[in-house]
Write an enzyme that holds these catalytic residues in place. Sequence first.
Site, PDB file in Angstrom:
ATOM      1  N   SER A 136       0.841  -1.125  -0.024  1.00  0.00           N
ATOM      2  CA  SER A 136       0.181   0.022  -0.133  1.00  0.00           C
ATOM      3  C   SER A 136       1.183   1.184   0.072  1.00  0.00           C
ATOM      4  CB  SER A 136      -0.789  -0.040   1.275  1.00  0.00           C
ATOM      5  OG  SER A 136      -1.342   1.346   1.432  1.00  0.00           O
TER       6      SER A 136
ATOM      7  N   TYR B  73      -1.989  -0.712  10.939  1.00  0.00           N
ATOM      8  CA  TYR B  73      -2.192  -1.278   9.587  1.00  0.00           C
ATOM      9  C   TYR B  73      -0.897  -1.084   8.615  1.00  0.00           C
ATOM     10  CZ  TYR B  73      -3.878  -1.470   4.749  1.00  0.00           C
ATOM     11  OH  TYR B  73      -3.676  -2.054   3.485  1.00  0.00           O
TER      12      TYR B  73
ATOM     13  N   LYS C 163       1.927  -3.529   6.776  1.00  0.00           N
ATOM     14  CA  LYS C 163       2.381  -3.961   5.444  1.00  0.00           C
ATOM     15  C   LYS C 163       3.828  -3.699   5.210  1.00  0.00           C
ATOM     16  CE  LYS C 163      -1.426  -4.545   3.514  1.00  0.00           C
ATOM     17  NZ  LYS C 163      -1.699  -5.918   2.948  1.00  0.00           N
TER      18      LYS C 163
HETATM   19  P1  NAD Z   1     -11.135  -6.987   1.168  1.00  0.00           P
HETATM   20  O1  NAD Z   1     -11.296  -7.028   2.676  1.00  0.00           O
HETATM   21  O2  NAD Z   1     -12.084  -6.818   0.391  1.00  0.00           O
HETATM   22  O3  NAD Z   1     -10.462  -8.408   0.760  1.00  0.00           O
HETATM   23  C1  NAD Z   1      -9.609  -9.143   1.789  1.00  0.00           C
HETATM   24  C2  NAD Z   1     -10.199 -10.467   1.614  1.00  0.00           C
HETATM   25  O4  NAD Z   1      -9.098 -11.330   2.647  1.00  0.00           O
HETATM   26  C3  NAD Z   1     -11.526 -10.517   1.976  1.00  0.00           C
HETATM   27  O5  NAD Z   1     -12.273 -11.477   1.333  1.00  0.00           O
HETATM   28  C4  NAD Z   1     -11.378 -11.251   3.664  1.00  0.00           C
HETATM   29  O6  NAD Z   1     -12.243 -12.232   3.759  1.00  0.00           O
HETATM   30  C5  NAD Z   1     -10.066 -12.086   3.313  1.00  0.00           C
HETATM   31  N1  NAD Z   1      -9.501 -12.448   4.375  1.00  0.00           N
HETATM   32  C6  NAD Z   1      -8.752 -11.477   5.357  1.00  0.00           C
HETATM   33  N2  NAD Z   1      -8.002 -12.134   6.301  1.00  0.00           N
HETATM   34  C7  NAD Z   1      -7.973 -13.316   5.896  1.00  0.00           C
HETATM   35  C8  NAD Z   1      -7.182 -14.663   6.512  1.00  0.00           C
HETATM   36  N3  NAD Z   1      -6.537 -14.468   7.682  1.00  0.00           N
HETATM   37  N4  NAD Z   1      -7.429 -15.757   5.872  1.00  0.00           N
HETATM   38  C9  NAD Z   1      -8.306 -16.021   4.699  1.00  0.00           C
HETATM   39  N5  NAD Z   1      -8.876 -14.864   4.186  1.00  0.00           N
HETATM   40  C10 NAD Z   1      -8.767 -13.581   4.640  1.00  0.00           C
HETATM   41  O7  NAD Z   1      -9.795  -5.885   0.885  1.00  0.00           O
HETATM   42  P2  NAD Z   1      -9.450  -5.399  -0.605  1.00  0.00           P
HETATM   43  O8  NAD Z   1      -9.724  -4.185  -0.366  1.00  0.00           O
HETATM   44  O9  NAD Z   1      -9.831  -6.297  -1.514  1.00  0.00           O
HETATM   45  O10 NAD Z   1      -7.924  -5.599  -0.261  1.00  0.00           O
HETATM   46  C11 NAD Z   1      -7.015  -6.398  -0.427  1.00  0.00           C
HETATM   47  C12 NAD Z   1      -5.548  -6.622  -0.238  1.00  0.00           C
HETATM   48  O11 NAD Z   1      -5.149  -5.032  -0.677  1.00  0.00           O
HETATM   49  C13 NAD Z   1      -5.409  -6.255   1.359  1.00  0.00           C
HETATM   50  O12 NAD Z   1      -4.422  -6.985   1.969  1.00  0.00           O
HETATM   51  C14 NAD Z   1      -5.283  -4.835   1.751  1.00  0.00           C
HETATM   52  O13 NAD Z   1      -4.763  -4.254   2.867  1.00  0.00           O
HETATM   53  C15 NAD Z   1      -4.556  -4.458   0.471  1.00  0.00           C
HETATM   54  N6  NAD Z   1      -4.996  -2.789   0.195  1.00  0.00           N
HETATM   55  C16 NAD Z   1      -6.143  -2.463  -0.026  1.00  0.00           C
HETATM   56  C17 NAD Z   1      -6.378  -1.063  -0.445  1.00  0.00           C
HETATM   57  C18 NAD Z   1      -7.690  -0.508  -0.284  1.00  0.00           C
HETATM   58  O14 NAD Z   1      -7.873   0.542  -0.253  1.00  0.00           O
HETATM   59  N7  NAD Z   1      -8.775  -1.441  -0.686  1.00  0.00           N
HETATM   60  C19 NAD Z   1      -5.296  -0.309  -0.781  1.00  0.00           C
HETATM   61  C20 NAD Z   1      -3.931  -0.783  -0.564  1.00  0.00           C
HETATM   62  C21 NAD Z   1      -3.740  -2.138  -0.029  1.00  0.00           C
HETATM   63  C1  WQD Z   2      -9.418   9.731   1.069  1.00  0.00           C
HETATM   64  C2  WQD Z   2      -9.741  11.279   1.259  1.00  0.00           C
HETATM   65  C3  WQD Z   2      -9.944  11.800   3.488  1.00  0.00           C
HETATM   66  C4  WQD Z   2     -13.721   9.533   4.153  1.00  0.00           C
HETATM   67  C5  WQD Z   2      -6.651   4.855   3.073  1.00  0.00           C
HETATM   68  C6  WQD Z   2      -5.671   4.043   3.890  1.00  0.00           C
HETATM   69  C7  WQD Z   2      -4.648   3.477   2.865  1.00  0.00           C
HETATM   70  C8  WQD Z   2      -5.334   2.930   1.994  1.00  0.00           C
HETATM   71  C9  WQD Z   2      -6.283   3.297   1.127  1.00  0.00           C
HETATM   72  C10 WQD Z   2      -5.273   0.389   2.302  1.00  0.00           C
HETATM   73  C11 WQD Z   2      -8.856  11.762   2.321  1.00  0.00           C
HETATM   74  C12 WQD Z   2     -11.128  12.115   2.878  1.00  0.00           C
HETATM   75  C13 WQD Z   2     -12.711  10.235   3.612  1.00  0.00           C
HETATM   76  C14 WQD Z   2     -14.699  10.320   4.551  1.00  0.00           C
HETATM   77  C15 WQD Z   2     -13.392  12.238   3.929  1.00  0.00           C
HETATM   78  N1  WQD Z   2      -5.802   1.366   2.232  1.00  0.00           N
HETATM   79  N2  WQD Z   2     -12.548  11.480   3.504  1.00  0.00           N
HETATM   80  N3  WQD Z   2     -14.940  11.879   4.255  1.00  0.00           N
HETATM   81  O1  WQD Z   2      -7.049   7.885   3.723  1.00  0.00           O
HETATM   82  O2  WQD Z   2      -6.030   8.172   1.655  1.00  0.00           O
HETATM   83  O3  WQD Z   2      -6.368   5.788   2.466  1.00  0.00           O
HETATM   84  O4  WQD Z   2      -7.400   3.839   2.144  1.00  0.00           O
HETATM   85  O5  WQD Z   2      -4.232   0.348   2.259  1.00  0.00           O
HETATM   86  O6  WQD Z   2      -3.748   2.761   3.868  1.00  0.00           O
HETATM   87  O7  WQD Z   2      -5.289   4.950   4.968  1.00  0.00           O
HETATM   88  O8  WQD Z   2      -8.276   6.836   1.771  1.00  0.00           O
HETATM   89  O9  WQD Z   2     -10.778   6.806   0.923  1.00  0.00           O
HETATM   90  O10 WQD Z   2     -10.186   7.042   3.695  1.00  0.00           O
HETATM   91  O11 WQD Z   2      -9.657   8.791   2.170  1.00  0.00           O
HETATM   92  O12 WQD Z   2     -13.488  13.514   3.664  1.00  0.00           O
HETATM   93  O13 WQD Z   2     -15.701  10.050   4.909  1.00  0.00           O
HETATM   94  O14 WQD Z   2     -10.973  11.394   1.266  1.00  0.00           O
HETATM   95  O15 WQD Z   2      -9.788  12.724   4.478  1.00  0.00           O
HETATM   96  O16 WQD Z   2      -8.546  13.018   2.107  1.00  0.00           O
HETATM   97  P1  WQD Z   2      -6.944   7.302   2.452  1.00  0.00           P
HETATM   98  P2  WQD Z   2      -9.726   7.638   2.296  1.00  0.00           P
END
Ligand code: NAD
Ligand code: WQD
Length: 337
Positions: free
Chosen positions: A124, A148, A152
Site C-alpha cells: 500500500s 495497519y 504492510k
Molecule cells: P477486502 O477486505 O475486500 O479483501 C480481503 C479478503 O481477504 C477478504 O475477502 C477477507 O475475507 C479475506 N481475508 C482476510 N483475512 C484473511 C485470512 N486470515 N485468511 C483468509 N482470508 C482472509 O480488501 P481489498 O480492498 O480487496 O484489499 C485486498 C488487499 O489489498 C489487502 O491486503 C489490503 O490491505 C490491500 N490494500 C487495499 C487497499 C484498499 O484501499 N482497498 C489499498 C492498499 C492495499
Molecule cells: C481519501 C480522502 C480523507 C472519508 C486509506 C488508507 C490507505 C489505503 C487506502 C489500504 C482523504 C477524505 C474520507 C470520508 C473524507 N488502504 N475522506 N470523508 O485515507 O487516502 O487511504 O485507504 O492500504 O492505507 O489509509 O483513503 O478513502 O479513507 O480517504 O473527507 O468519510 O477522503 O480525509 O483526504 P486514504 P480514504
Amino acid sequence: MKVLVTGGTGYIGSHTCIQLIKQGHTPVVIDNLCNSKEMVLDRIEQVTGARPAFMQGDIRDSAFLKKVFAEYSIDSVIHFAGLKAVGESVEKPLKYYDNNVSGTLNLVREMQAANVKSLIFSSSATVYGDPASVPIKEDFPTSATNPYGRSKLMVEECLQDFHHANPDWSITLLRYFNPVGAHESGLLGEDPQGTPNNLLPFVAQVAVGRREKLGVFGNDYPTPDGTGVRDYIHVVDLADGHLAALDKMAHQPGTHIFNLGTGQGNSVLEMVHAFEAAAKRSIPYEIKPRRAGDIAECYADPAYAKATLGWTATRDLQTMVKDTWRWQSKNPNGYWD
Ligand code: NAD
Ligand code: WQD
C-alpha cells in the site's frame, strides 16, 4: 498459469480473478470470508463463464494451506488476504499483526514447503507515511503512521529478508494508491461492512440514500481547494497491474517493487462533484475537522511500472465514479441483497 489468489472473494481479489480468467489463467481462490461473501464466486462466473475453484479457510491455518497446495499444482500466489481498516488497527493492533504479518509468514512457509517460489503481495502507498514531496517514487523513504501501515511495512521487510536468503524466489510488492470503482457489469464492487472508512464507498452510500451526508475531513490543507488529494485508481486497472506483474515478474528472481497508481491527484471535493455528475443527484456534505493521521497529498509516480511492466492505468475519473454508481445503484445493499 494456475494462480492461488488469497482473499480472492474480496474487493480487489475478485476483480483480479476476472482479469486472470479473461487472460487464460486459472485462479484458485482461498478466503476465510471474514470480509466477503461466497456469492462473489457466482458473480465472477456470471461475468466470465468460469467459476474459480474455492476453498474456505484461513491463511494462518497451516494444515489448511498444506491441503490447498497438495490439491492444486500452484505456479504463483497473489496474496490479497488481510485486514485493512486503519481505525480498527489502532484499536486492535494485535489482530492486525496476527492476521497480516503472521498470516503472510505462514503462507510463505507453506509455499516454501510446496516449492512454490513466486509471490505477488498487496502492499500500500501507506508505507510512504507522510511523503516529503509528490509524486511518490518507489525509492522514497518508508514509514508507518498506524498498525495497519506498519503491518504492510513489516511484511515488505520480512519478504525482502526472506528473498535475501532465498534468491531464486520472485517476490513482487505492489503498492496500491486508492483503489475505487467497480466492474463495468455492475455485478461486482466494493461492499464495506458497517460505516465505510473510505471516501468513495461513503459517497456512494449517500447517493443511494443509505446515509444522510458525507463528512469532508478538513478543508484547510495546502491543496488547491483545501481538501485532501489522493491518487484514485480504477480497481480493474489495478487488477490488470497484477496481470502485468504476473507476466513480467513471476519467473524473474528478485524483489520487485512497483507503485500502482495513475499519477493524477484529485481532491475530496473533485470526487464528490464527479460523483454528483455521474449519479445525476447532489451529495450533501459538511466540512468536519481533519481526520487524525491524514496527509494533505498523496499520488504516485507510476513511471517505473510503465517502463518495466508495460502497464499503465487507462480508466479516467468519470469511468471510476460511473462504474461505482452502477454497482451501488444496482446493489444498494452490496452483496447482502
Ligand atoms: P477486502 O477486505 O475486500 O479483501 C480481503 C479478503 O481477504 C477478504 O475477502 C477477507 O475475507 C479475506 N481475508 C482476510 N483475512 C484473511 C485470512 N486470515 N485468511 C483468509 N482470508 C482472509 O480488501 P481489498 O480492498 O480487496 O484489499 C485486498 C488487499 O489489498 C489487502 O491486503 C489490503 O490491505 C490491500 N490494500 C487495499 C487497499 C484498499 O484501499 N482497498 C489499498 C492498499 C492495499
Ligand atoms: C481519501 C480522502 C480523507 C472519508 C486509506 C488508507 C490507505 C489505503 C487506502 C489500504 C482523504 C477524505 C474520507 C470520508 C473524507 N488502504 N475522506 N470523508 O485515507 O487516502 O487511504 O485507504 O492500504 O492505507 O489509509 O483513503 O478513502 O479513507 O480517504 O473527507 O468519510 O477522503 O480525509 O483526504 P486514504 P480514504
